[in-house]
Design a protein around this motif. Structure first.
Motif, short mmCIF file in Angstrom:
data_model
loop_
_atom_site.label_atom_id
_atom_site.label_comp_id
_atom_site.label_asym_id
_atom_site.label_seq_id
_atom_site.Cartn_x
_atom_site.Cartn_y
_atom_site.Cartn_z
N LEU A 1 -24.30 9.85 6.90
CA LEU A 1 -24.68 8.60 6.25
C LEU A 1 -23.47 7.98 5.55
N LEU A 2 -22.63 8.82 4.94
CA LEU A 2 -21.43 8.30 4.30
C LEU A 2 -20.43 7.79 5.33
N ASP A 3 -20.40 8.39 6.51
CA ASP A 3 -19.57 7.88 7.61
C ASP A 3 -19.98 6.45 7.97
N ILE A 4 -21.29 6.25 8.04
CA ILE A 4 -21.80 4.92 8.39
C ILE A 4 -21.45 3.92 7.29
N ARG A 5 -21.46 4.38 6.05
CA ARG A 5 -21.05 3.51 4.93
C ARG A 5 -19.66 2.96 5.17
N VAL A 6 -18.74 3.82 5.61
CA VAL A 6 -17.36 3.38 5.84
C VAL A 6 -17.33 2.20 6.80
N ALA A 7 -18.02 2.35 7.93
CA ALA A 7 -17.99 1.31 8.96
C ALA A 7 -18.60 0.00 8.47
N GLU B 1 -19.42 -1.05 5.28
CA GLU B 1 -18.92 -1.66 4.06
C GLU B 1 -17.49 -2.19 4.22
N CYS B 2 -16.68 -1.52 5.02
CA CYS B 2 -15.33 -2.03 5.26
C CYS B 2 -15.39 -3.37 6.00
N ARG B 3 -16.29 -3.47 6.96
CA ARG B 3 -16.43 -4.75 7.67
C ARG B 3 -16.95 -5.84 6.74
N ARG C 1 -11.86 2.12 2.29
CA ARG C 1 -12.05 3.23 3.23
C ARG C 1 -11.69 4.56 2.56
N GLN C 2 -10.54 4.61 1.91
CA GLN C 2 -10.10 5.83 1.22
C GLN C 2 -11.07 6.20 0.10
N HIS C 3 -11.59 5.19 -0.59
CA HIS C 3 -12.53 5.38 -1.69
C HIS C 3 -13.79 6.09 -1.21
N ILE C 4 -14.37 5.61 -0.12
CA ILE C 4 -15.61 6.21 0.40
C ILE C 4 -15.32 7.58 1.02
N GLU C 5 -14.18 7.71 1.69
CA GLU C 5 -13.84 9.00 2.30
C GLU C 5 -13.57 10.06 1.24
N ALA C 6 -13.00 9.66 0.09
CA ALA C 6 -12.80 10.61 -1.01
C ALA C 6 -14.15 11.08 -1.55
N THR C 7 -15.08 10.13 -1.66
CA THR C 7 -16.44 10.48 -2.10
C THR C 7 -17.07 11.47 -1.13
N LYS D 1 -5.95 -10.86 -4.92
CA LYS D 1 -4.71 -11.28 -4.27
C LYS D 1 -4.94 -11.71 -2.82
N GLN D 2 -6.20 -11.67 -2.39
CA GLN D 2 -6.56 -11.99 -1.00
C GLN D 2 -5.86 -11.06 -0.01
N ASP D 3 -5.62 -9.83 -0.45
CA ASP D 3 -5.00 -8.81 0.40
C ASP D 3 -6.11 -8.08 1.15
N VAL D 4 -6.56 -8.67 2.24
CA VAL D 4 -7.69 -8.12 2.98
C VAL D 4 -7.39 -6.73 3.50
N GLU D 5 -6.25 -6.56 4.14
CA GLU D 5 -5.90 -5.26 4.73
C GLU D 5 -5.79 -4.18 3.66
N GLY D 6 -5.14 -4.52 2.54
CA GLY D 6 -4.98 -3.54 1.46
C GLY D 6 -6.31 -3.15 0.84
N ALA D 7 -7.17 -4.15 0.57
CA ALA D 7 -8.47 -3.89 -0.06
C ALA D 7 -9.36 -3.05 0.85
N VAL D 8 -9.40 -3.40 2.14
CA VAL D 8 -10.23 -2.65 3.08
C VAL D 8 -9.72 -1.22 3.23
N GLY D 9 -8.40 -1.05 3.27
CA GLY D 9 -7.82 0.29 3.36
C GLY D 9 -8.17 1.14 2.15
#
Length: 211
Positions: free
Chosen positions: A78-84, A86-88, A193-199, A182-190
């Motif tokens: 379920l947390l794997d699905i969260r990554v996909a 929520e990042c999108r 992803r790390q945030h949810i994967e750490a959880t 900062k409108q840093d889409v790539e940085g925020a999404v990255g």
């Protein structure tokens, strides 16, 4: 679709399961439920079968109905699905964020930092993530994220918050929000992803300890 005598039973038991009022593994005694609602066992059985289809209830031979317990594997999936999902959603949301969005999220994080109860962290964490994704404008995607949160249920959301604690998620929320500003889409999404994967890793360790 016309309502049936099973509908209020279904709604009530489902709400109690998802809120954590009835814990995973708890028996659902049909005679007690029937007595509480003043009905026969037939609509109770119908309601529980509907909950079985939703993977909230299981029926076992000689044991009857119980609240379904998610396995460690299922929780992590379920947390794997969260990554996909929520990042999108965040990727789509950032270009549409406005000043008031950032102000409201900053205020929420300030309130969040003052909370001491795990249930409060859990609720405010869910609210912050919802506010991050809401500007994406994709109602179907947002509904899928909400459905996933509902599938986790309050019991499992509290488990996630207990495993993660307050400090690490708060620090990462700040950094994600800064990148959004900062409108840093790539940085925020990255970072998300790390945030949810750490959880996910913390929850796995928490479950391995048999808590």
């Amino acid at each position: 679709m016309p309502s049936s005598a099973a509908d209020p039973i279904y709604d009530d038991v489902r709400a109690q399961i998802l809120s954590g009022a009835i814990k995973p593994g708890s028996p659902l005694r049909q005679d007690e439920i029937a007595k509480r609602f003043g009905v026969s066992k037939i609509p109770v059985r119908e309601a529980l079968r509907r909950l079985e289809v939703e993977n909230l209830v299981t029926f076992e031979r000689n044991k009857g109905a119980t609240v379904r317990q998610h396995s460690e594997k299922e929780i992590l999936q379920l947390l794997d699905i969260r990554v996909a999902l929520e990042c999108r959603a965040l990727e789509l949301a950032i270009p549409s964020m406005i000043t008031s969005d950032f102000r409201d999220m900053r205020q929420l994080l300030a309130d969040y930092a003052q909370r001491t109860e795990v249930a409060q962290w859990s609720a405010m964490n869910a609210r912050f993530h919802h506010m991050l994704y809401e500007p994406c404008g994709n109602t179907l995607l947002l509904a899928m994220i909400d459905d996933l949160q509902e599938r986790l249920g309050q019991y499992l959301r509290l488990l996630v918050s207990t495993a993660s604690g307050l400090e690490r998620p708060m620090r990462e929320h700040d950094k994600i929000l800064e990148a959004c500003e900062k409108q840093d889409v790539e940085g925020a999404v990255g970072m998300l992803r790390q945030h949810i994967e750490a959880t996910q890793k913390e929850v796995a360790a928490f479950l391995r300890r048999g808590i």
